[in-house]
Design an enzyme around this catalytic site. Structure first.
Site, short mmCIF file in Angstrom:
data_model
loop_
_atom_site.label_atom_id
_atom_site.label_comp_id
_atom_site.label_asym_id
_atom_site.label_seq_id
_atom_site.Cartn_x
_atom_site.Cartn_y
_atom_site.Cartn_z
N GLU D 60 4.81 25.02 59.28
CA GLU D 60 5.79 24.70 60.32
C GLU D 60 5.19 24.75 61.72
OE1 GLU D 60 6.63 26.10 57.52
OE2 GLU D 60 8.38 25.00 56.85
N HIS D 129 18.68 30.69 53.86
CA HIS D 129 18.77 29.23 53.83
C HIS D 129 20.14 28.73 54.28
CE1 HIS D 129 15.10 29.48 51.43
NE2 HIS D 129 14.98 28.19 51.49
C1 TPP Z 1 8.41 28.25 55.56
C2 TPP Z 1 9.09 27.41 54.54
N1 TPP Z 1 8.95 26.08 54.62
C3 TPP Z 1 9.56 25.30 53.72
C4 TPP Z 1 10.32 25.83 52.73
C5 TPP Z 1 11.05 24.92 51.74
N2 TPP Z 1 10.41 25.03 50.46
C6 TPP Z 1 10.88 25.86 49.51
S1 TPP Z 1 9.92 25.88 48.17
C7 TPP Z 1 8.86 24.75 48.85
C8 TPP Z 1 7.69 24.30 48.09
C9 TPP Z 1 6.79 25.44 47.80
O1 TPP Z 1 5.74 25.01 47.02
P1 TPP Z 1 4.76 26.05 46.36
O2 TPP Z 1 4.34 27.05 47.36
O3 TPP Z 1 3.71 25.27 45.68
O4 TPP Z 1 5.63 26.84 45.29
P2 TPP Z 1 6.34 26.31 43.98
O5 TPP Z 1 7.75 26.00 44.36
O6 TPP Z 1 5.57 25.14 43.47
O7 TPP Z 1 6.31 27.46 43.04
C10 TPP Z 1 9.26 24.38 50.11
C11 TPP Z 1 8.58 23.41 50.96
C12 TPP Z 1 10.46 27.21 52.70
N3 TPP Z 1 11.24 27.82 51.79
N4 TPP Z 1 9.82 27.98 53.61
#
Ligand code: TPP
Ligand code: TPP
Ligand code: MG
Ligand code: MG
Lengths: 338, 324, 338, 324
Positions: D60, D129
């Protein structure tokens, strides 16, 4: 930045004029910062201030290597970087003194020197924040196809903050024309960087985490700095993406005006003073055949320039309080309601 | 009583609690060897050793994150964020994690931690090192917020914060660090959530915080010369908020003024003003007036900074204009 | 976590009982998440939810390797990690359904599963935030001399956020007893991690930036995971500092309940389903001589456990709105004024 | 007029401006291929290509930092922060850098950029959220802030924000994305800083924002049955703030109620209430009443979330209690 190469004495024959130009710039930065320090002692500088004494070769080498429309981003320790882009001394000095004639009219202060007309896109006082901003300027240059390069200077301490990591990754993924230059002066404010960093070279040892080449350079060796500046800017300009440079250096004084820098071992200080970049470079150029008169002239010019700037700055009036409500918005005002 | 500076009082407050409770730890940038950027932690390293007084990298998220993880597993950490402006660099950890975790876990996790930070203007440091941000914290459910105005409170409220079972942000004021005042000798702890009437008066109520308290008191003296008898309340603790002390005063004087160093919009003064406008409407004899920094970033030059933050003069003028 | 080893059928002779225990745990996680998915389809699960289907070997291996008083920190994709610490299924299920009997009484929801009594110190829904928090728990264990280890799970996407960098550096400098486990399932929400990351292995290729060993493991190979879990926890417990593990895996379904995961090439999905960790492990154990009846019994146990949990959870009443004002503060209330 | 959902209107607003101005770019997590986590950017990648619609890493600070650097060098970026809660992870870039740079540089740098973000409760996503954080932005000098309540405004205010020469944060409301409404066909741009009287009335003024606007309108219908004729104002733009529309209404009705989704302390309602308590004191016939979410993090379970955020029922009750 034509004014940077102008000067009273002609370069000694046989020496790359770029080297003389580089020396001249370093001498000017040195003279300016010494004066800034004197003005502290006279209590004329307001707020805090962070000098670049001892670190001049880095700012100067990039200043010489950059194109006039390239972008500089730096920290609160940004006097050198600002001057190195051709910003005249007087408004910089006046800003340190909090005067109307200051580069930002007194609004910004020493930590926020900015001169968009010179590609000096700001001095940022919260550690690390400007790395993503510099990446954004590089992104803009990339999509506009302007061929501009952004150069972003920061300290060793900045390598441990999150924004460093985010900016490096984004720049690498998007292959942005940005050069990240870590000025590793061995200390944060008062704490040695090695006490709080997991690797020996806080930037160079992390380049691989972004798929980048590890570049470690003696930041007090002006010729080496100029080489690195030219090659990293060249890469960026040629579309080969970002670089991360670690230039090892040392500040001659304390972190800021408040700091007598007692925490540094005397032997370390001595050792680094012996490696003063201005002195080293002068010795190198003399060895290459540059005449003593050249240096005498350069230094005299620099002193005169600083004297004049000081005069103009101290003669500048205090800012009018009428500007307080100005320039929050692009319409020039600060209204938030009707 | 001993006369101490505000910064000495901070160090004493920390020392008092570290002495008492071996689970109290201090971490932050330059807090150990250097004794803090504002010299408010001088002597603690020598006294408590490098395990309990720890220098950190410039990693604000790691600093407050580590404090949070430590607090939920048995320590009582004090994290220093060097300037309150930098709270923004770890605001997710503070506002989304620390503030909400107890609630989200249905009370399973307690976070007895303190974040100390240097707040406010007056040092000509410019817009990124001079903000008054206590209202940011007040706006987040789950954070307690104090802002001492005197050396005695710098010690007492900090000690109180350290003993709190919930997260507290202590906003120390940069321009007060050098100020001197009497501090009770021996153990000194103030309970959070109690405002103080710093000057009793009959005609108007002036509600102030931190560096605005001495200004409000000076203004009250000046107002006396104009025939206005002002009561000055030092809020001290924004959360919990001592509305009953404020309400008693307003019920008596029927006029309220707030003096805020923060920029105009959505500050603690707006909150208190709107509580009064709702709950004490019938007690009021005239408009509630907020005296604040205008809604601009802070300029650096001395004249500009001084003209931006509420001054004694401005407080006096605002009160006289409103009741005149 | 005694209950994890309990079961109807005795382990096959000649096979490491730890491996059977691990399989049993994986089977339980699988059964739970499948049921959670069914309950979505019945619209009984409230809000969002992120399943661990396909990634069970990682959570289970650490679950088996951890000591009862160790700390787990994980993300919104944390059902598996919660159950792997011995948290009973019913309150987890009830939390998904937003019921009074939920692990957090319905206040937290699927993304915030926490059970301090089981060392499950929280599921954090803002990417990256829990890495420094886990470091803090490890710091606490270190200074208390408790011998506890913190294990922190996160996704590939989390490796590009600033908090990752800050936490890794601090943990390394302070030699904290923490294991950072990146579950690289190749995707963030919908974007492939490789599209936005400067290195091929988002965690393993960055270990050197913190002076750590690069550890890359097949996250679908339960035996390999158990080895890595034991060795990294062992290192941490022995005072040898943190580890950063990258376990490569794949989620069977979409990112969250809203996501049909259409963005993934069919061939990739097929390939990874063929490498389903539960299937692979069962095959391996069968090859090592475990009898079919063992698996039949384990699966029957798991299904019965899930059935019972579902029954308890669906029978749990809706939470009373009286808890809204509870537990902001340690005094149990939420008062902010007198 | 065409009937669109709020999320379609967002995409249309972006498309309209990207079509008009080649310097408009969009960046954020999952905004390109996936069309956004809330499907509010569907179709933009196909239409404008991967150079102008860019997926980013989960970074971000890099997202809004890049937007800032781009804005100061000639682009007009739109940065998406997926949930407003995550503004906290880049709050330094927003509050300390983007908001202050024009002022600190004495007007040398302009930042024509937009940060779009999904705000608010109603999806049972829990405390991290679901926040309504528009007041955080309002409290920072140098940021403009809008929060559309209808599909037409989702398009028009977003287009207006993109054309602004200053940084604007657009708070889209998660629970409104699926709502439908008439949106003017062809170019549609709304000027920032204008509130709208969504329902005219004589007895009381109800000031609301975003998802609270339809609730306030429903409450007004219910109040009509009780014999109370409520005027409902949709604030739309917190900065600049259209106080004159609010003031005219309060001058007419003499009673003001604010309906805020954010937690109680220091919200925009407190600001407006205290402006009215100061400037319109003599027009008021009774206390100003703020109807807000209580000062707690948001719980996840549906019954709990619904009982926390102001409901139609709660608005009706509060108005009747105050004027009764
Ligand atoms: C700081 C932040 N940015 C964006 C999000 C929205 N978001 C939730 S899960 C996610 C993807 C996360 O991917 P990863 O770290 O690979 O974990 P996975 O869900 O694949 O286990 C995003 C972008 C968030 N929760 N927190
Ligand atoms: C986020 C943040 N944390 C802390 C500070 C306070 N601070 C200002 S300069 C500084 C030290 C920076 O050290 P380094 O990056 O090595 O730069 P140097 O001053 O040595 O050039 C610190 C801690 C800050 N400005 N921003
Ligand atoms: Mg340094
Ligand atoms: Mg992933």
């Amino acid at each position: 930045m034509e004014d940077l190469t102008a000067g009273a004495a002609p370069p000694a024959s046989g020496i790359d004029p770029g080297r003389i130009e580089l020396y001249r710039l370093m001498a000017r930065l040195r003279a300016f910062e010494k004066r800034a320090y004197d003005l502290f002692l006279q209590n004329l500088v307001k707020g805090t201030s962070h000098l670049g004494l001892g670190q001049e070769a880095i700012a100067a080498a990039y200043g010489v290597a950059m194109r006039a429309d390239d972008y500089t981003f730096c920290t609160y320790r940004g006097h050198d970087h600002t001057l190195a882009r051709g910003v005249p001394m007087a408004p910089v000095m006046a800003e340190l003194l909090g005067r109307e004639g200051g580069l930002m009219g007194g609004k910004g202060g020493s930590m926020h020197l900015t001169s968009v007309a010179h590609g000096m896109m700001g001095s940022y006082a919260i550690v690390g924040a400007h790395l993503p901003i510099a990446a954004g300027a590089a992104w803009s240059a990339q999509v506009r196809g302007s061929g501009q390069v952004a150069v972003c200077f920061f300290g060793d301490g900045a390598t441990n903050i999150g924004a460093f990591h985010e900016a490096l990754n984004l720049a690498a993924v998007w292959r942005l024309p940005v050069v990240f230059v870590c000025e590793n002066n061995l200390y944060m404010e008062y704490t040695p960087i090695e006490a709080v960093t997991a690797v020996k070279h806080p930037a160079a040892d992390r380049a691989s985490a972004y798929g980048l080449e590890s570049i470690l350079v003696d930041g007090n060796d002006a010729d080496a700095m100029l080489d690195v500046a030219r090659s990293t800017i060249g890469r960026a300009r040629d579309g080969e993406g970002p670089s991360l440079v670690e230039a090892v250096t040392y500040r001659h004084g304390g972190h800021s005006r408040a700091d007598p820098a007692k925490y540094r071992p005397e032997s370390e200080v001595q050792e680094w003073f012996a490696r003063d970049p201005v002195l080293l470079y002068r010795t190198a150029l003399e060895a290459a055949g540059a005449p003593t008169e050249l240096f005498t002239a350069i230094e005299a010019d620099a002193d005169r320039e600083v004297d004049e700037a000081t005069e103009i700055a101290t003669a500048s009036p205090r800012p009018s309080v009428s500007i307080i409500d100005r320039d929050v918005w692009s319409d020039g005002g600060s209204a938030w309601r009707n | 009583m001993a006369e101490l500076t505000y910064r000495q009082a901070v160090a004493e407050g920390i020392a008092q609690e570290m002495e008492r409770d071996p689970l109290v730890f201090l971490l932050g940038e330059d807090v150990a060897d250097a004794g803090g950027a504002f010299k408010a932690t001088v002597g603690l390293l020598e006294r408590f050793g490098p395990e309990r007084v720890r220098d950190t990298p410039i990693s604000e998220e790691a600093i407050v994150g580590a404090a949070m993880g430590a607090a939920m597993t048995g320590l009582r950490p004090i994290a220093e964020i060097m300037f309150s402006d930098f709270l923004a660099t770890c605001w997710d950890l503070i506002a989304n994690q620390i503030a909400k975790t107890r609630y989200m876990t249905n009370g399973q996790i307690s976070l007895p931690l303190v974040i100390r930070t240097a707040n406010g203007a007056g040092s000509r440091f410019g817009a990124q090192h001079s903000q008054s941000l206590e209202s940011w914290a007040m706006a987040v459910p789950g954070l307690k917020v104090v802002a001492p105005a005197t050396p005695a409170d710098a010690k007492g409220l900090l000690a109180g914060a350290i003993r709190e079972p919930d997260p507290v942000i202590v906003f120390e004021h940069k321009s007060l660090y050098a100020s001197k005042g009497e501090v009770p000798e021996g153990e000194h702890v103030e309970e959070l959530g109690r405002a103080l009437v710093r000057r009793a008066g009959e005609d108007v109520t002036i509600v102030a915080l931190a560096a605005m308290v001495p200004r409000a008191l000076d203004a009250a003296e000046r107002l006396r010369e104009e025939g206005v008898d002002a009561e000055v309340i030092d809020v001290r603790s924004l959360v919990p908020l001592d509305m009953s002390t404020i309400a008693s005063s307003v019920a008596k004087t029927s006029r309220m003024f707030t003096v805020e160093e923060n920029p105009r919009l959505c500050g603690w003064g707006a909150e208190i003003a709107s509580i009064v406008a709702e709950g004490l409407f019938d007690d009021l004899d005239g408009p509630i007036v907020r005296i604040t920094t205008p809604h601009v970033p802070l300029p650096a030059a001395d004249e500009l900074e001084d003209a931006t933050v509420p001054s004694v003069e401005r407080i006096v003028r605002a009160v006289l204009a409103a009741i005149g």
